[in-house]
Each structure stands twice: as structure tokens, then as C-alpha cells.
Scaffold this active site. Structure first.
Site, PDB file in Angstrom:
ATOM      1  N   HIS A 188       0.875  -1.184   0.000  1.00  9.96           N
ATOM      2  CA  HIS A 188       0.000   0.000   0.000  1.00  9.96           C
ATOM      3  C   HIS A 188       0.904   1.223   0.000  1.00  9.96           C
ATOM      4  O   HIS A 188       1.580   1.511   0.987  1.00  9.96           O
ATOM      5  CB  HIS A 188      -0.926   0.001   1.226  1.00  9.96           C
ATOM      6  CG  HIS A 188      -2.065  -0.966   1.092  1.00  9.96           C
ATOM      7  ND1 HIS A 188      -2.646  -1.568   2.185  1.00  9.96           N
ATOM      8  CD2 HIS A 188      -2.729  -1.423  -0.003  1.00  9.96           C
ATOM      9  CE1 HIS A 188      -3.633  -2.363   1.753  1.00  9.96           C
ATOM     10  NE2 HIS A 188      -3.691  -2.283   0.442  1.00  9.96           N
ATOM     11  N   GLU A 224       1.745   3.970   2.742  1.00 12.74           N
ATOM     12  CA  GLU A 224       2.219   3.564   4.063  1.00 12.74           C
ATOM     13  C   GLU A 224       3.741   3.722   4.116  1.00 12.74           C
ATOM     14  O   GLU A 224       4.492   2.752   4.207  1.00 12.74           O
ATOM     15  CB  GLU A 224       1.732   2.145   4.358  1.00 12.74           C
ATOM     16  CG  GLU A 224       0.202   2.107   4.403  1.00 12.74           C
ATOM     17  CD  GLU A 224      -0.425   0.714   4.422  1.00 12.74           C
ATOM     18  OE1 GLU A 224       0.302  -0.282   4.508  1.00 12.74           O
ATOM     19  OE2 GLU A 224      -1.668   0.629   4.345  1.00 12.74           O
ATOM     20  N   ARG A 273      -3.258   4.638  -2.340  1.00  9.15           N
ATOM     21  CA  ARG A 273      -3.059   3.332  -1.710  1.00  9.15           C
ATOM     22  C   ARG A 273      -2.912   2.201  -2.734  1.00  9.15           C
ATOM     23  O   ARG A 273      -2.162   1.254  -2.533  1.00  9.15           O
ATOM     24  CB  ARG A 273      -4.292   3.065  -0.847  1.00  9.15           C
ATOM     25  CG  ARG A 273      -4.600   1.637  -0.446  1.00  9.15           C
ATOM     26  CD  ARG A 273      -6.009   1.596   0.150  1.00  9.15           C
ATOM     27  NE  ARG A 273      -6.504   0.259   0.386  1.00  9.15           N
ATOM     28  CZ  ARG A 273      -6.485  -0.347   1.568  1.00  9.15           C
ATOM     29  NH1 ARG A 273      -5.960   0.253   2.612  1.00  9.15           N
ATOM     30  NH2 ARG A 273      -6.982  -1.547   1.729  1.00  9.15           N
ATOM     31  N   GLU A 287       0.942  -4.589  10.915  1.00 15.66           N
ATOM     32  CA  GLU A 287       0.497  -3.193  10.811  1.00 15.66           C
ATOM     33  C   GLU A 287       1.398  -2.423  11.770  1.00 15.66           C
ATOM     34  O   GLU A 287       1.251  -2.520  12.985  1.00 15.66           O
ATOM     35  CB  GLU A 287      -0.969  -3.052  11.241  1.00 15.66           C
ATOM     36  CG  GLU A 287      -1.964  -3.676  10.303  1.00 15.66           C
ATOM     37  CD  GLU A 287      -2.307  -2.788   9.119  1.00 15.66           C
ATOM     38  OE1 GLU A 287      -1.853  -1.620   9.097  1.00 15.66           O
ATOM     39  OE2 GLU A 287      -3.011  -3.259   8.228  1.00 15.66           O
TER      40      GLU A 287
END
Lengths: 93, 310
Positions: free
Chosen positions: B70, B73, B128, B271
């Protein structure tokens, strides 16, 4: 270049499954152009959603009228983007 | 452009060109340990590079790590750069990492979605998805973490090309995804697959598309618990762990559901931090702390892989 002036990131706290469903309803409303950064998931994990300035009122009214609690995580996204850009330029020089 | 891996600024965010240049510098400085493999091209024709860290041989049991699928990020790509340098610095000095590399290869894809990453630097910081054109729609891109052949098209992914979680027209439609699929299949000996995202502070294992527990649920849970404990030991960053569907939400077509179903038992997705204060705009002064703490969790998973071959 797309800017994010006036965009806010809201943190939504759901209390039950009904709230989750309400937030999922919100996600379906394409005209609001919401960008879900996280969720909508379960009750343990708050939902974070980027809301364009033009949709802020609609989203906040929807949440408040549904009795769903939220807070403002990021007040103006573009301010953060600008800070990041400045920091990168400074580092590179 | 960076002049050497020693003067490279690991505490700043970098463009795609700078990161690709860093890879070349790292390979040049460590030719006996690091090589660069091109596993394909992105939709817009950019090369998809993987760094291979290997002490000998080919197709040895291997660990895969990817960052940046993504594109927005950014802390993940920045952490990937730091991991690459950490591996070369640790080999021959840190006994644990040395023994891992004496037994296993490590593959690291730092910029898994280069088109999206370039776009975040030039046009839209919040991009994204990939940058592929969707036939019949004005909206661009597919969510590459909904494009894998695992519960593809199920709940937790969108069929709307304008959605941030658009799954794509069919599984593996995205070149960035297909390149990894082909690589994993042709290699045939990958034992651990770790896909790194941000934010939310989670360490997750399969499944995301079904509530059915993974057959190795208990073992994966134990590994995740140990990895999170290692991570938290440095800065007390609080992580949750569990299966994707029970810990965060249902997501179909996800990366590690596919890898797990391919027989890669140790499949995890991270994450990384930011405690949710900055979203995808984590201040650059948190890059190194994020990478440092994540490295401890990666080491825990890699050590487990070394000690529990299958």
C-alpha cells in the site's frame, strides 16, 4: 497535485453491531468520497476515516444522529502533508 | 542521490529513485551477501526489485519480507530500507542473524507497489492502490491486498473500481501481485512470508476471508505472541495479535491467506505503529524507532523458522 485542505480524519467508536452496520452504510455512500483508513471492523478497533471538507457536515450529522461517538484524529490533513514535505526537503539539503 | 549506504539518511523518507539507488549501493558494497533480482514490471513499466540475502546456494529454504504494497504507508518502505542495512551490518556480528542466514535465504521487496509509491510523491500523498486502468471506469487502481487468489471476490473487498478496497477484475490481475505469485511458486521453498503494512499496531495471521481457524492457529498464535513481546520490549509499543478476521475485520483476497494456502505455514502481516495519531503521515523521526522495534519481532519469527523447519 491533489491537496487535502480541510480534510479531517475522524476516529469512530462503535458500541455494538448495530453501530458497525451504520458505519458500513456510510462506507457505501460513494458520493461522500470517504477514505477508510481502518475499518469499519468490530467494537475493539476504532474506525478511522478521512473525510473531504465537502462531506464533513454530512458525516458528522450522520454519526451524531445515529448516536455514534467520534473524535477528530487529524484536524487538517494538508497541514501534516506540508510538514512532511518541508521535513523531507530540509533533510535532503 | 545517496552516495553510499553509510551516508544514506535512514531517518528520512525517500523517493523511489533514491530507494532504488540505495539498493544498488547496498549490492555493490556487499556483493557476496546481497544481490538484486527483478521479478517483473509494474503496470507502468517500473522494475519490481527484490533484494536477496544469501550466503550460498540456490532455492534454499527462504524467508520473504515485503514492504510498501500500500503505497501511502511510507513508514513501511522506510523500514524496509533500514532492515536491508541491518541485515548486512548484522551478518557475521550478530550470532543469531548469522545463523539464520547460514541456514536460510532472505528475500526483501522494499517497494512492492512502485507506481503507487511514485504517485504518492508526485500527485496524491494518500494513494493506496496500484495505478492500473479499469476498463469501463474513470477510477484508477486496484487494492493489491484484495487481489490474491484466496477467497477472492468475497466479503471485505469491493467490486467498485472507485473504492479504496477494489479487488480488481480477477485474482492476480495486478502485475505487482502476479510477479510475487510467480516468484513464490517458482521458488517453491519459501517457509515464511511476512507482508508489512501500517498503521494500527497489529501482528496478524490467516485467515482474513473466513472465520474458519487456520489449521496451525495455535502455533501461529504462539509465534505472534512471542514476536509482539519482543517488539514491545524496546519502546513499550502496544501491539495486538490474532487472525485478521477476528482482530481487525473481514478482508478477502489478502496476501497472507494466499501464501498460507500455498503451504507457507509461517505467514504473517504486520500493521506498524503509529498509535493512530498521524495515520500514514508518521513523522520521519519515528522511522528508526519503528524499524528497530519491528526488527525484534522479525528476528523472533525468523529464529522460529530456523529452529522449526518443516
Amino acid at each position: 497535485k491533489e491537496t487535502f485542505v480541510g480534510n479531517q480524519v475522524l476516529r469512530i467508536f462503535v458500541a455494538n453491531e448495530a453501530d458497525v452496520e451504520k458505519v458500513k452504510e456510510l462506507e457505501e455512500l460513494q458520493e461522500l468520497q470517504l477514505d477508510f483508513w481502518r475499518g469499519p471492523g468490530g467494537q475493539d478497533v476504532p474506525t478511522d476515516v478521512r473525510v473531504p471538507f465537502a462531506s464533513l457536515q454530512a458525516v458528522k450529522i450522520f454519526l451524531e444522529s445515529s448516536g455514534i461517538r467520534y473524535s477528530i484524529l487529524i484536524d487538517d490533513l494538508q497541514t501534516l502533508v506540508d510538514e512532511e514535505q518541508t521535513q523531507m526537503i530540509r533533510q535532503h539539503f | 542521490m545517496p552516495q553510499s549506504v553509510e551516508t544514506f539518511n535512514y531517518a528520512s523518507y525517500h523517493t523511489l529513485d533514491e530507494i532504488y539507488n540505495f539498493m544498488d549501493l547496498l549490492v555493490a558494497a556487499n556483493p557476496n551477501l546481497v544481490s538484486k533480482i527483478q521479478i517483473g514490471n509494474s503496470y507502468e513499466g517500473r522494475p519490481l526489485y527484490v533484494l536477496k540475502f544469501s550466503t550460498r546456494g540456490t532455492k534454499r529454504p527462504a524467508i520473504w519480507i515485503d514492504t510498501g504494497i500500500h503505497s501511502r504507508e511510507w513508514v513501511t518502505q522506510a523500514s524496509g530500507v533500514w532492515f536491508a542495512k541491518k541485515i548486512v551490518d548484522s551478518y557475521g556480528k550478530d550470532p543469531s542473524l548469522t545463523s539464520i542466514l547460514d541456514n536460510l535465504d532472505i528475500f526483501l521487496e522494499i517497494v512492492t507497489n512502485p507506481d503507487g509509491f511514485a504517485f504518492t510523491h508526485t500527485k496524491n500523498r494518500m494513494w493506496r492502490k496500484t495505478r492500473s486502468i479499469n476498463s469501463g471506469s474513470a477510477c484508477i487502481g486496484v487494492d493489491p491486498n484484495r487481489n490474491w487468489d484466496a477467497g477472492f471476490g468475497g466479503s471485505g473487498a469491493s467490486s467498485n473500481p472507485c473504492s479504496e478496497t477494489y479487488r480488481g477484475p480477477y485474482a492476480n490481475s495486478e502485475r505487482e501481485v502476479k510477479a510475487i505469485v510467480d516468484f513464490v511458486k517458482s521458488h517453491g521453498n519459501i517457509k515464511t512470508f511476512i507482508s508489512i503494512h501500517s498503521y494500527s499496531q497489529l501482528l496478524l495471521y490467516p485467515y482474513g476471508y473466513t472465520k474458519t481457524r487456520a489449521p496451525d492457529y495455535q502455533e501461529l498464535n504462539n509465534i505472534a505472541k512471542a514476536a509482539v513481546a519482543a517488539l514491545s520490549s524496546l519502546y513499550d509499543t502496544q501491539y495486538r495479535y490474532g487472525s485478521i478476521i477476528t482482530t481487525i475485520y473481514q478482508a478477502s483476497g489478502g496476501t497472507i491467506d494466499w501464501t498460507y494456502n500455498q503451504g507457507i505455514k509461517y505467514s504473517f502481516t504486520f500493521e506498524l505503529r503509529d498509535r493512530g495519531r498521524y495515520g500514514f503521515l508518521l513523522p520521519a523521526n519515528q522511522i528508526i524507532p519503528t524499524a528497530e522495534e519491528t526488527w525484534l519481532a522479525l528476528m523472533a519469527i525468523m529464529e522460529y523458522t530456523r529452529d522449526h523447519p518443516y
